[in-house]
Structures are given as C-alpha cells and as structure tokens.
Design a protein around this motif. Structure first.
Motif, mmCIF file in Angstrom:
data_model
loop_
_atom_site.group_PDB
_atom_site.id
_atom_site.type_symbol
_atom_site.label_atom_id
_atom_site.label_comp_id
_atom_site.label_asym_id
_atom_site.label_seq_id
_atom_site.Cartn_x
_atom_site.Cartn_y
_atom_site.Cartn_z
ATOM 1 N N CYS A 163 42.884 -8.314 0.026
ATOM 2 C CA CYS A 163 42.355 -7.759 -1.231
ATOM 3 C C CYS A 163 40.855 -7.522 -1.147
ATOM 4 C CB CYS A 163 42.686 -8.676 -2.402
ATOM 5 S SG CYS A 163 44.443 -8.941 -2.629
ATOM 6 N N ALA A 164 40.126 -8.489 -0.586
ATOM 7 C CA ALA A 164 38.681 -8.315 -0.457
ATOM 8 C C ALA A 164 38.365 -7.192 0.526
ATOM 9 C CB ALA A 164 38.031 -9.622 0.004
ATOM 10 N N ILE A 165 39.209 -7.029 1.532
ATOM 11 C CA ILE A 165 38.927 -6.074 2.608
ATOM 12 C C ILE A 165 39.362 -4.652 2.246
ATOM 13 C CG2 ILE A 165 39.427 -5.504 5.029
ATOM 14 C CD1 ILE A 165 39.692 -8.543 5.531
ATOM 15 N N THR A 166 40.537 -4.497 1.608
ATOM 16 C CA THR A 166 41.021 -3.141 1.303
ATOM 17 C C THR A 166 41.320 -2.913 -0.177
ATOM 18 O OG1 THR A 166 43.382 -3.645 1.467
ATOM 19 C CG2 THR A 166 42.252 -3.148 3.533
ATOM 20 N N GLY A 167 41.156 -3.912 -1.003
ATOM 21 C CA GLY A 167 41.612 -3.829 -2.397
ATOM 22 C C GLY A 167 42.980 -4.492 -2.523
ATOM 23 N N GLY A 168 43.743 -4.442 -1.441
ATOM 24 C CA GLY A 168 45.015 -5.171 -1.376
ATOM 25 C C GLY A 168 46.040 -4.687 -2.381
ATOM 26 N N LEU A 169 46.989 -5.555 -2.696
ATOM 27 C CA LEU A 169 48.082 -5.139 -3.569
ATOM 28 C C LEU A 169 47.605 -4.674 -4.944
ATOM 29 C CD1 LEU A 169 50.987 -7.505 -2.544
ATOM 30 C CD2 LEU A 169 50.093 -5.461 -1.463
ATOM 31 N N PRO A 170 46.555 -5.292 -5.545
ATOM 32 C CA PRO A 170 46.102 -4.758 -6.837
ATOM 33 C C PRO A 170 45.707 -3.277 -6.750
ATOM 34 C CG PRO A 170 45.140 -6.916 -6.455
ATOM 35 C CD PRO A 170 45.851 -6.536 -5.178
ATOM 36 N N ALA A 171 45.241 -2.838 -5.582
ATOM 37 C CA ALA A 171 44.806 -1.444 -5.433
ATOM 38 C C ALA A 171 45.987 -0.478 -5.408
ATOM 39 C CB ALA A 171 43.960 -1.277 -4.168
ATOM 40 N N GLN A 172 47.192 -1.002 -5.405
ATOM 41 C CA GLN A 172 48.343 -0.106 -5.459
ATOM 42 C C GLN A 172 48.455 0.579 -6.820
ATOM 43 O OE1 GLN A 172 51.548 -2.591 -3.860
ATOM 44 N NE2 GLN A 172 51.373 -1.460 -1.958
ATOM 45 N N ARG A 173 47.635 0.155 -7.785
ATOM 46 C CA ARG A 173 47.622 0.869 -9.064
ATOM 47 C C ARG A 173 46.654 2.060 -9.039
ATOM 48 N NH1 ARG A 173 42.736 -0.001 -12.021
ATOM 49 N NH2 ARG A 173 42.037 -2.138 -12.353
ATOM 50 N N ASN A 174 45.980 2.267 -7.921
ATOM 51 C CA ASN A 174 44.867 3.219 -7.929
ATOM 52 C C ASN A 174 45.236 4.669 -8.162
ATOM 53 O OD1 ASN A 174 43.027 1.244 -7.733
ATOM 54 N ND2 ASN A 174 42.388 1.650 -5.635
ATOM 55 N N HIS A 175 46.467 5.071 -7.864
ATOM 56 C CA HIS A 175 46.802 6.469 -8.138
ATOM 57 C C HIS A 175 47.499 6.612 -9.496
ATOM 58 C CE1 HIS A 175 50.290 4.785 -6.009
ATOM 59 N NE2 HIS A 175 50.976 5.516 -6.834
ATOM 60 N N LEU A 176 47.543 5.525 -10.249
ATOM 61 C CA LEU A 176 48.140 5.598 -11.592
ATOM 62 C C LEU A 176 47.029 5.652 -12.642
ATOM 63 C CD1 LEU A 176 50.817 2.813 -11.019
ATOM 64 C CD2 LEU A 176 51.169 5.277 -10.894
ATOM 65 N N ASP A 177 47.386 6.152 -13.830
ATOM 66 C CA ASP A 177 46.416 6.249 -14.909
ATOM 67 C C ASP A 177 46.308 4.900 -15.603
ATOM 68 O OD1 ASP A 177 44.855 8.063 -16.856
ATOM 69 O OD2 ASP A 177 46.192 6.873 -18.138
ATOM 70 N N LEU A 178 45.079 4.378 -15.724
ATOM 71 C CA LEU A 178 44.873 3.031 -16.240
ATOM 72 C C LEU A 178 45.358 2.889 -17.690
ATOM 73 C CD1 LEU A 178 43.753 0.221 -15.653
ATOM 74 C CD2 LEU A 178 41.507 1.034 -16.363
ATOM 75 N N GLY A 179 45.035 3.889 -18.520
ATOM 76 C CA GLY A 179 45.449 3.835 -19.921
ATOM 77 C C GLY A 179 46.966 3.784 -20.041
ATOM 78 N N GLN A 180 47.620 4.593 -19.231
ATOM 79 C CA GLN A 180 49.075 4.639 -19.258
ATOM 80 C C GLN A 180 49.675 3.298 -18.790
ATOM 81 O OE1 GLN A 180 50.088 8.275 -17.386
ATOM 82 N NE2 GLN A 180 52.255 8.127 -17.944
ATOM 83 N N LEU A 181 49.026 2.731 -17.783
ATOM 84 C CA LEU A 181 49.484 1.432 -17.272
ATOM 85 C C LEU A 181 49.415 0.367 -18.354
ATOM 86 C CD1 LEU A 181 47.964 0.754 -13.728
ATOM 87 C CD2 LEU A 181 50.349 0.660 -14.418
ATOM 88 N N LEU A 182 48.266 0.319 -19.061
ATOM 89 C CA LEU A 182 48.092 -0.694 -20.104
ATOM 90 C C LEU A 182 49.115 -0.489 -21.220
ATOM 91 C CD1 LEU A 182 44.193 -0.795 -20.188
ATOM 92 C CD2 LEU A 182 45.703 -2.657 -19.496
ATOM 93 N N THR A 183 49.363 0.780 -21.551
ATOM 94 C CA THR A 183 50.357 1.067 -22.584
ATOM 95 C C THR A 183 51.737 0.582 -22.141
ATOM 96 O OG1 THR A 183 49.059 3.009 -23.100
ATOM 97 C CG2 THR A 183 51.243 2.923 -24.072
ATOM 98 N N GLU A 184 52.061 0.880 -20.901
ATOM 99 C CA GLU A 184 53.376 0.464 -20.370
ATOM 100 C C GLU A 184 53.535 -1.050 -20.456
ATOM 101 O OE1 GLU A 184 55.867 2.005 -18.220
ATOM 102 O OE2 GLU A 184 55.213 4.077 -18.584
ATOM 103 N N ILE B 121 35.461 -5.125 -1.567
ATOM 104 C CA ILE B 121 34.103 -5.568 -1.919
ATOM 105 C C ILE B 121 33.020 -4.847 -1.123
ATOM 106 C CG2 ILE B 121 34.926 -7.821 -2.715
ATOM 107 C CD1 ILE B 121 33.725 -9.039 -0.161
ATOM 108 N N ARG B 122 33.355 -4.360 0.066
ATOM 109 C CA ARG B 122 32.294 -3.736 0.871
ATOM 110 C C ARG B 122 31.845 -2.408 0.267
ATOM 111 N NH1 ARG B 122 36.783 -2.088 3.285
ATOM 112 N NH2 ARG B 122 36.945 0.154 3.375
#
Ligand code: SF4
Ligand code: SF4
Ligand code: FES
Lengths: 183, 240
Positions: free
Chosen positions: A89-110, A140-141
């Motif tokens: 996660c620190a090196i590449t964003g890791g699994l949390p970064a798998q949300r990166n191509h999704l829309d944040l507002g839509q995610l929160l609504t879901e 983080i880099r």
C-alpha cells in the motif's frame, strides 16, 4: 571499552493500511529482544506517543487516502532521517488504490445510501472531524521523498528482520530471493 | 531450432564462449546453453516479437534485443552487467505503472514472469508515478477470465492463437498510451469467440490477464513456481 552506541529511534505508522505490516513486524518474535537492544520506539502503535519526534528511521505502512494521511506522512518525513515505505500500500497504493478508476461520490453513495440492507435515512458521514478523502489513493513516494521500499503484502517477518539488520548496521538493505515479494 | 552446433561457431556471452547453430538468435543460443537472459515477450515456441526490450544486451558495444539479433561468430555480448540490469529494472518499473499491477490480489502472483523478472532485477518499488488506467475486465467467457489491467502487450496470446490454435482471437490495437489488447468478435467479448480452455492461447500469458476460471488458488501463494526458485534458475518453457 568502547562506549555503548546510542540506540536508534524508530517511529512507525499505518496510514491507509490494514496494520498487517505491523503484525508481520511483530512476527519477528524473539528477535524483538535483540532489536530492542539497538532501537527505541518513538511514535508507533506500540507506544502512546501522539506526535513523531526526531527519529533515525520512519517505517510507513499504507498509502494516502485522506488529508490526515498526507499530513502525518509529511510530519514523518520532516522528523525521520531515513524514511521507509513498508508494504504494497505504501509502495503502490495497494488494494485501497483499486478504487482509483471509480467515482468517489458514487462509491460513497453505494456504500452508505444504496446498498441493500441499510436502514432508512442513512447518510454519507460528514462530521467535521473526519479527514477529507482524497479523490484517488496514492503511494507515499508521490508526496514525499522515500529512501527505501520494503515490498510485500505484508513483508515477511524475515524480510523485516533482514532489512532492519542491514539498516542498523549502516548497510544498504538488499533483499534476495525469497525475501523480495510483492504478495 | 537445429542441433547442428559447430564447435567453431561461437560468440562470447559475459566473457564465456557460447556455441550456436546457424540461424539462432542470441537468446535462443543462450537458452539452449542454460544461460538466463531476462525476457518477457519471447517464448521458445513462437517467432520473436522484440517488443518488451527486457532482453536487451550489448552486442559489440551497441544495445540490441537478444531475441531478435542473430548470433554470429566472434560477437561480444554483455548481458548480466550492472548497467544492463539497471536499464531492465527501469523498463520493468515503467511496465508496472502503465497497467494496474496489484500483486496481492492477483491470481497469477508467484507464477508471473513479470513479477519474477522484477524480483530478479531487485525491483523494490515501481519508482514512477502510477497511471492507474481504467481497464474493465471481460468475464463473459464461461471458463476464461480476461483482466486487461495486467496486460503488457507482449502479443504472445496473439501469436499462440494465430499460429498454434489457428483461431486469431486476439489482436493489439490503438496507439501509444491507448494501445490495448482486442478480442476478435463483433461484440469485442471473449464469450462470443471460439476460445476454448484447451487452446494454447489460454495458457501462454506470462502475466495475469488470461486466467482459467475456478482454479486461481489451487496452489497457495508462497508455494508457486517462482516462490520456489528464482526465474534465472528455472528451465525455459516450463508452464507458468
Ligand atoms: S500480473 Fe504479475 S505483476 Fe501483474 S499483478 Fe499479477 S502477479 Fe503482479
Ligand atoms: S494478454 Fe497476456 S499474452 Fe496477451 S498480450 Fe497481454 S500480456 Fe501478452
Ligand atoms: S524478449 Fe526480446 S524484446 Fe521482449
């Protein structure tokens, strides 16, 4: 008799991580006794220190998913001579970064409003104390200079031990086969 | 590949004399001799593609792709040098950020040639800024999943489908950053092709794009091919 060398100060933190890297670190087991001869912990989940002080080594687990993560990371960078990105996660964003191509507002609504099984009137949390979410999760880099990366999800206890032994001895850490892993 | 190796025909690889058969490339000769030159888009059963450049070596002082440069008597080839390995690491780092390589959630982890090559080159992190491209998966086929997030455009599936399966199911299309793998059906979906799990193309992908369904974790992570031995110590052509 040579004077006892000063203990190295080490701080650790989990940003957008799951604490798995910290758990793996603790898995070095009885070698913790050797380690504690050479280091002392500053801010870390193992102490109750709230602010990071002047340190030799900072170990960062997790990427950046909110404004507080960025602030804590900057404080670590300002206070640690050597900063280490620990884990995927620190090196590449890791699994949390798998949300990166999704829309944040839509995610929160879901998650908070339209998921089946939610009680009526559910709302997206918006307490002013909650740190502001970033649109994307970042390694983080992309925000601070990182001196070393210790890959793994999590890095194995042996990888931690090997890496820290090298660092404490003033060597450039080198992970050979079996210790370098991205999973 | 022929076996008529004439002992008088040889070139030097990192200072060692290496015999070769006429018509062989540097990578073919090296592989036959059990010498490892890192590579991703080359496979012994298919014609060279020369696209990934991970196999780059110095031939008489100039850089060339070992999978496409013909072996010739007297060549001085440098491969396993700090300079070449550093350049390979940079190429690998670029490949990692161009796709979405989340190894901890990838079924191919431990069996992946890209990952194993990165271990071999001592890549501890991707160094460059992540692109995080949006590449939806194709789960339309009953037995095979396509996860384009991990495609490195090596064209091995294209070659395998065309040359070994006679089906021509895959193609590479687009330009520059938009270059991507295409599925050759009117809908663009794999489920609408004649692809079968028995096809060579279903098992050739060096990374985790073309995956047989329902068997991802049959062998646990940690006990997989490249967990056991580094890629440099494995036999070429073994199943991944
Ligand atoms: S394809 Fe290979 S490098 Fe990419 S995520 Fe999967 S294991 Fe990692
Ligand atoms: S799907 Fe796999 S085999 Fe096909 S081009 Fe992409 S990486 Fe290569
Ligand atoms: S293996 Fe030679 S260019 Fe890819």
């Amino acid at each position: 008799m040579s004077p006892t060398p000063r203990k190295l100060k080490v701080a650790t933190v989990s940003l957008a991580g799951c604490f798995g890297c910290h758990m793996s670190f603790l898995d070095i087991d009885e070698r913790l006794f050797d380690l504690i001869e050479h280091i002392e912990f500053d801010r870390s989940p193992l102490t109750d220190i709230k602010q990071v002080g002047a340190c030799d080594i900072g170990l960062i687990e997790g990427g950046l998913c909110n404004a507080e993560n960025v602030q804590v990371l900057r404080e670590f960078r300002a206070h640690c001579k050597t900063l280490v990105a620990v884990g995927a996660c620190a090196i590449t964003g890791g699994l949390p970064a798998q949300r990166n191509h999704l829309d944040l507002g839509q995610l929160l609504t879901e998650v908070y409003r339209s998921r089946p099984g939610l009680s009526a009137g559910g709302a997206i949390p918006n307490d002013p104390e909650l740190p502001l979410l970033l649109n994307k999760v970042h390694p983080i880099r992309e925000v601070v200079h990182v001196d070393y990366s210790l890959p793994g999800c999590p890095p194995s206890a042996d990888a931690f031990w090997h890496f820290l032994s090298d660092l404490m001895a003033g060597r450039t850490p080198h992970l050979g086969h079996g210790l370098i892993h991205y999973d | 590949m022929t076996d008529d190796v004439s002992p008088t025909q040889s070139f030097s690889l990192d200072g060692d004399d290496l015999p070769f058969a006429s018509g062989e490339t540097i990578l073919q000769a090296a592989t036959r001799a059990g010498r490892y030159i890192p590579h991703l888009c080359w496979h012994p059963d298919f014609a060279a593609h020369g696209s990934c450049r991970i196999c780059s070596v110095k031939v008489n002082g100039r850089v060339g792709a070992a999978c496409t440069v013909q072996a010739a008597a007297g060549l001085e080839v440098e491969s396993n040098t700090p300079e070449m390995n550093r350049q390979r690491k940079t190429l690998l780092q670029m490949l990692f950020v161009e796709g979405n390589h989340f190894c901890p959630s990838c079924e191919k982890s431990g069996n992946c040639l890209l990952q194993a090559t990165a271990y071999q080159m001592g890549m501890e992190g991707p160094h460059f800024e992540e692109f995080y491209p949006n590449r939806p998966v194709d789960a339309s086929h009953p037995d095979i999943l396509l996860d384009f997030n991990r495609c490195i455009l090596c064209e091995l599936c294209v070659r395998a489908s065309r040359e070994a399966d006679g089906k021509n199911i895959f193609a590479i299309g687009g330009h520059g950053m938009g270059t991507h793998l295409l599925v050759n059906s009117a809908s663009g979906q794999l489920g609408d092709t004649a692809m079968s799990l028995d096809d060579r193309a279903a098992h050739i992908c060096p990374v985790g794009v073309i995956l047989p369904k329902r068997r991802g974790f049959v062998i646990p992570i940690g006990q997989r091919r490249f967990d056991l031995k580094p890629v440099s110590q494995q036999r070429e052509g073994d199943a991944t």
